[in-house]
Structures are given as structure tokens and as C-alpha cells.
Design an enzyme around this catalytic site. Structure first.
Site, PDB file in Angstrom:
ATOM      1  N   LYS A  42      34.689  -7.319  -9.028  1.00 28.50           N
ATOM      2  CA  LYS A  42      35.130  -6.612  -7.850  1.00 28.50           C
ATOM      3  C   LYS A  42      33.969  -5.919  -7.141  1.00 28.50           C
ATOM      4  O   LYS A  42      34.086  -5.490  -6.018  1.00 28.50           O
ATOM      5  CB  LYS A  42      36.177  -5.561  -8.262  1.00 28.50           C
ATOM      6  CG  LYS A  42      37.464  -6.167  -8.782  1.00 28.50           C
ATOM      7  CD  LYS A  42      38.436  -5.060  -9.181  1.00 28.50           C
ATOM      8  CE  LYS A  42      38.450  -5.014 -10.694  1.00 28.50           C
ATOM      9  NZ  LYS A  42      39.411  -4.128 -11.279  1.00 28.50           N
ATOM     10  N   GLU A  98      26.363 -10.755  -5.109  1.00 24.01           N
ATOM     11  CA  GLU A  98      26.614  -9.902  -6.277  1.00 24.01           C
ATOM     12  C   GLU A  98      26.241  -8.451  -5.977  1.00 24.01           C
ATOM     13  O   GLU A  98      25.399  -8.191  -5.109  1.00 24.01           O
ATOM     14  CB  GLU A  98      25.787 -10.481  -7.439  1.00 24.01           C
ATOM     15  CG  GLU A  98      25.760  -9.710  -8.728  1.00 24.01           C
ATOM     16  CD  GLU A  98      27.084  -9.634  -9.453  1.00 24.01           C
ATOM     17  OE1 GLU A  98      28.062  -9.143  -8.847  1.00 24.01           O
ATOM     18  OE2 GLU A  98      27.136 -10.021 -10.630  1.00 24.01           O
ATOM     19  N   ASP A  99      26.884  -7.527  -6.662  1.00 23.25           N
ATOM     20  CA  ASP A  99      26.544  -6.114  -6.475  1.00 23.25           C
ATOM     21  C   ASP A  99      25.227  -5.763  -7.140  1.00 23.25           C
ATOM     22  O   ASP A  99      24.359  -5.137  -6.537  1.00 23.25           O
ATOM     23  CB  ASP A  99      27.682  -5.200  -6.985  1.00 23.25           C
ATOM     24  CG  ASP A  99      28.130  -5.507  -8.413  1.00 23.25           C
ATOM     25  OD1 ASP A  99      27.553  -6.407  -9.064  1.00 23.25           O
ATOM     26  OD2 ASP A  99      29.073  -4.841  -8.891  1.00 23.25           O
ATOM     27  N   ASP A 102      21.616  -7.216 -13.559  1.00 22.56           N
ATOM     28  CA  ASP A 102      21.190  -6.319 -14.639  1.00 22.56           C
ATOM     29  C   ASP A 102      20.580  -7.164 -15.758  1.00 22.56           C
ATOM     30  O   ASP A 102      19.447  -7.610 -15.639  1.00 22.56           O
ATOM     31  CB  ASP A 102      22.427  -5.524 -15.069  1.00 22.56           C
ATOM     32  CG  ASP A 102      22.143  -4.395 -16.032  1.00 22.56           C
ATOM     33  OD1 ASP A 102      21.157  -3.681 -15.841  1.00 22.56           O
ATOM     34  OD2 ASP A 102      22.921  -4.217 -16.983  1.00 22.56           O
ATOM     35  N   PHE A 151      22.291   3.648 -15.072  1.00 23.83           N
ATOM     36  CA  PHE A 151      23.617   3.155 -14.704  1.00 23.83           C
ATOM     37  C   PHE A 151      24.018   3.815 -13.395  1.00 23.83           C
ATOM     38  O   PHE A 151      23.957   5.031 -13.255  1.00 23.83           O
ATOM     39  CB  PHE A 151      24.642   3.462 -15.799  1.00 23.83           C
ATOM     40  CG  PHE A 151      25.915   2.705 -15.614  1.00 23.83           C
ATOM     41  CD1 PHE A 151      26.003   1.375 -15.999  1.00 23.83           C
ATOM     42  CD2 PHE A 151      27.018   3.301 -15.020  1.00 23.83           C
ATOM     43  CE1 PHE A 151      27.172   0.660 -15.803  1.00 23.83           C
ATOM     44  CE2 PHE A 151      28.197   2.588 -14.818  1.00 23.83           C
ATOM     45  CZ  PHE A 151      28.269   1.264 -15.213  1.00 23.83           C
ATOM     46  N   ASP A 158      31.368   0.393 -10.208  1.00 24.48           N
ATOM     47  CA  ASP A 158      32.269   1.304 -10.907  1.00 24.48           C
ATOM     48  C   ASP A 158      31.750   1.722 -12.272  1.00 24.48           C
ATOM     49  O   ASP A 158      30.865   1.095 -12.851  1.00 24.48           O
ATOM     50  CB  ASP A 158      33.615   0.613 -11.138  1.00 24.48           C
ATOM     51  CG  ASP A 158      33.535  -0.456 -12.232  1.00 24.48           C
ATOM     52  OD1 ASP A 158      32.676  -1.367 -12.118  1.00 24.48           O
ATOM     53  OD2 ASP A 158      34.282  -0.378 -13.216  1.00 24.48           O
ATOM     54  N   ARG A 164      34.110   3.391  -7.106  1.00 25.61           N
ATOM     55  CA  ARG A 164      33.776   2.249  -6.235  1.00 25.61           C
ATOM     56  C   ARG A 164      33.770   2.635  -4.764  1.00 25.61           C
ATOM     57  O   ARG A 164      33.091   2.034  -3.954  1.00 25.61           O
ATOM     58  CB  ARG A 164      34.796   1.113  -6.407  1.00 25.61           C
ATOM     59  CG  ARG A 164      34.749   0.402  -7.745  1.00 25.61           C
ATOM     60  CD  ARG A 164      35.568  -0.888  -7.668  1.00 25.61           C
ATOM     61  NE  ARG A 164      35.926  -1.428  -8.978  1.00 25.61           N
ATOM     62  CZ  ARG A 164      35.136  -2.202  -9.714  1.00 25.61           C
ATOM     63  NH1 ARG A 164      33.936  -2.526  -9.290  1.00 25.61           N
ATOM     64  NH2 ARG A 164      35.542  -2.669 -10.876  1.00 25.61           N
TER      65      ARG A 164
HETATM   66  P1  IMP Z   1      24.641  -8.390 -16.141  1.00 22.83           P
HETATM   67  O1  IMP Z   1      25.441  -9.520 -16.679  1.00 22.83           O
HETATM   68  O2  IMP Z   1      24.153  -7.484 -17.239  1.00 22.83           O
HETATM   69  O3  IMP Z   1      23.529  -8.785 -15.210  1.00 22.83           O
HETATM   70  O4  IMP Z   1      25.633  -7.450 -15.379  1.00 22.83           O
HETATM   71  C1  IMP Z   1      26.018  -7.654 -14.102  1.00 22.83           C
HETATM   72  C2  IMP Z   1      27.335  -6.951 -13.820  1.00 22.83           C
HETATM   73  O5  IMP Z   1      27.461  -5.754 -14.576  1.00 22.83           O
HETATM   74  C3  IMP Z   1      27.368  -6.527 -12.390  1.00 22.83           C
HETATM   75  O6  IMP Z   1      28.058  -7.474 -11.640  1.00 22.83           O
HETATM   76  C4  IMP Z   1      28.074  -5.209 -12.429  1.00 22.83           C
HETATM   77  O7  IMP Z   1      29.437  -5.416 -12.216  1.00 22.83           O
HETATM   78  C5  IMP Z   1      27.858  -4.672 -13.809  1.00 22.83           C
HETATM   79  N1  IMP Z   1      26.772  -3.674 -13.832  1.00 22.83           N
HETATM   80  C6  IMP Z   1      25.502  -3.816 -14.243  1.00 22.83           C
HETATM   81  N2  IMP Z   1      24.796  -2.685 -14.111  1.00 22.83           N
HETATM   82  C7  IMP Z   1      25.648  -1.792 -13.566  1.00 22.83           C
HETATM   83  C8  IMP Z   1      25.500  -0.416 -13.145  1.00 22.83           C
HETATM   84  O8  IMP Z   1      24.451   0.235 -13.235  1.00 22.83           O
HETATM   85  N3  IMP Z   1      26.628   0.140 -12.628  1.00 22.83           N
HETATM   86  C9  IMP Z   1      27.807  -0.492 -12.489  1.00 22.83           C
HETATM   87  N4  IMP Z   1      27.980  -1.775 -12.855  1.00 22.83           N
HETATM   88  C10 IMP Z   1      26.907  -2.413 -13.389  1.00 22.83           C
HETATM   89 MG    MG Z   2      31.400  -4.596 -12.541  1.00 25.86          MG
END
Ligand code: IMP
Ligand code: MG
Length: 178
Positions: A42, A98-99, A102, A151, A158, A164
């Protein structure tokens, strides 16, 4: 809600300005093409809403749902993908929106999923990138901002489904996690 904020990292004004730049860049790079933007729900909803309004091209907007976090601030490492119906991107120019990037685990799974549907081109656009946290070798083609290794919440992001709707990106006070 605002009492939980430690620091505003990216203000509403800063986000707005950068998103307009990204939109202009995409409009230029994809001139004469019809785009398919695939938002990752989301977290993408606010970024995609603003970005798409800054793209002066014919675009189709689709969504995928990817979840791996649940009610935690650390990734579980397993990615569940869900999509909207009649997902058809064969031969199309696709950008995954993508938001935040990470560990890269979510995007690696999403990219592989979309690639299986044979788009003619596939790129990644992320509002935020935390390169220090990468566990898999994946980079975005378009990035809004490099984010400190913290974070963050707001502007779609969120923590346990909260925050959000904040119009900026901010870090949370440590006591919020405990
Ligand atoms: P990844 O798989 O670790 O790259 O995570 C990506 C997803 O984790 C993103 O689409 C976010 O929804 C969530 N995410 C990663 N870091 C954060 C953060 O600092 N705050 C909120 N959501 C995060
Ligand atoms: Mg998320």
C-alpha cells in the site's frame, strides 16, 4: 500522531518538488511511449498519486500488493505478491513504483514476477532508497531521495498501518517501537 514524530526528514514541499522533477524526467525519457505504472501497495499510494499527475504521457495504472513486514519494522524475508485482475504487460514499457527500497528483497521478488510477463522494458522508480540496508543487489532507475538508515513513516509509509496519511516523511521516537 504528531507526538510520535522524532524528526521530519523530507518535508511536504521537498517531496512535492522532487516528485515534479521525477515526473518531468519520466515524461522526457518515455516520450512517444505509452507507460504502464505498477504501484506496489500500500505504501506507494501517495507517491504514485503525485508522480502520475506529473507525467505528461498516456499511462495505464496498475497495482501489485507485496507484503513481508506485517506488524514489525524488520522484514520477514518472505514476500507475498498479489495483483489486480487481467494483469497484462507483455510488450509494454513498465515502471514499478515503490515507496522505499530497503533490503531489496521485496523489489527483487516483484521485478522477477513482472519480468515473467514479458514487458518490452522494465524499470524501477522508488520514492526513497536506503542503500546501506541492501541484502540483495538491486538498484532503482529513478530515485526520489536517499534515506538515512532509520525506520521512517508518512507519505504512504506505515508502522503497523499507522502514519500513512502524514504529508511528510519522518522518523519515529524510539519509545513508539516499544
Ligand atoms: P525490502 O524488501 O526490505 O526492500 O522492503 C521494502 C518494503 O518494506 C517497502 O515497500 C516498505 O513497505 C517496507 N519498508 C522498508 N523500510 C521501511 C521504513 O523505513 N518504513 C516503512 N516501511 C518500510
Ligand atoms: Mg509497507
Amino acid at each position: 500522531m504528531k507526538d510520535d514524530i522524532k524528526e521530519i526528514l523530507f518535508s511536504e514541499k521537498k517531496l512535492k518538488r522532487r516528485i515534479a522533477e521525477l515526473g518531468a524526467e519520466l515524461t522526457k525519457d518515455y516520450a512517444g511511449k505509452k507507460l504502464v505504472l505498477i504501484g506496489v501497495l500500500k505504501g506507494c499510494f501517495m507517491f504514485l498519486a503525485d508522480l502520475s499527475r506529473n507525467i505528461d504521457l498516456e499511462c495505464e495504472i496498475r497495482f501489485l500488493t507485496a507484503s513481508s513486514y506485517g506488524f514489525s519494522s524488520v522484514t520477514s524475508g518472505r514476500v507475498n505478491i498479489d495483483r489486480d485482475i487481467d494483469f497484462d504487460v507483455e510488450g509494454r514499457d513498465v515502471i514499478i513504483i515503490e515507496d522505499i527500497l530497503d533490503s531489496g528483497i521485496t523489489m527483487t521478488a516483484l521485478r522477477a514476477f513482472v519480468a515473467k510477463h514479458k514487458p518490452s522494458s522494465l524499470k524501477i522508480c522508488t520514492m526513497l532508497d536506503k542503500p546501506d540496508r541492501r541484502q540483495l543487489p538491486i538498484t532503482a532507475d529513478y530515485t526520489g531521495f536517499i534515506c538515512p538508515n532509520e525506520f521512517v513513516v508518512g507519505f504512504g509509509l506505515d508502522y503497523g498501518e499507522r502514519y500513512r496519511n502524514l504529508p511528510y516523511v519522518a522518523s519515529l521516537k524510539p519509545e513508539v517501537y516499544s
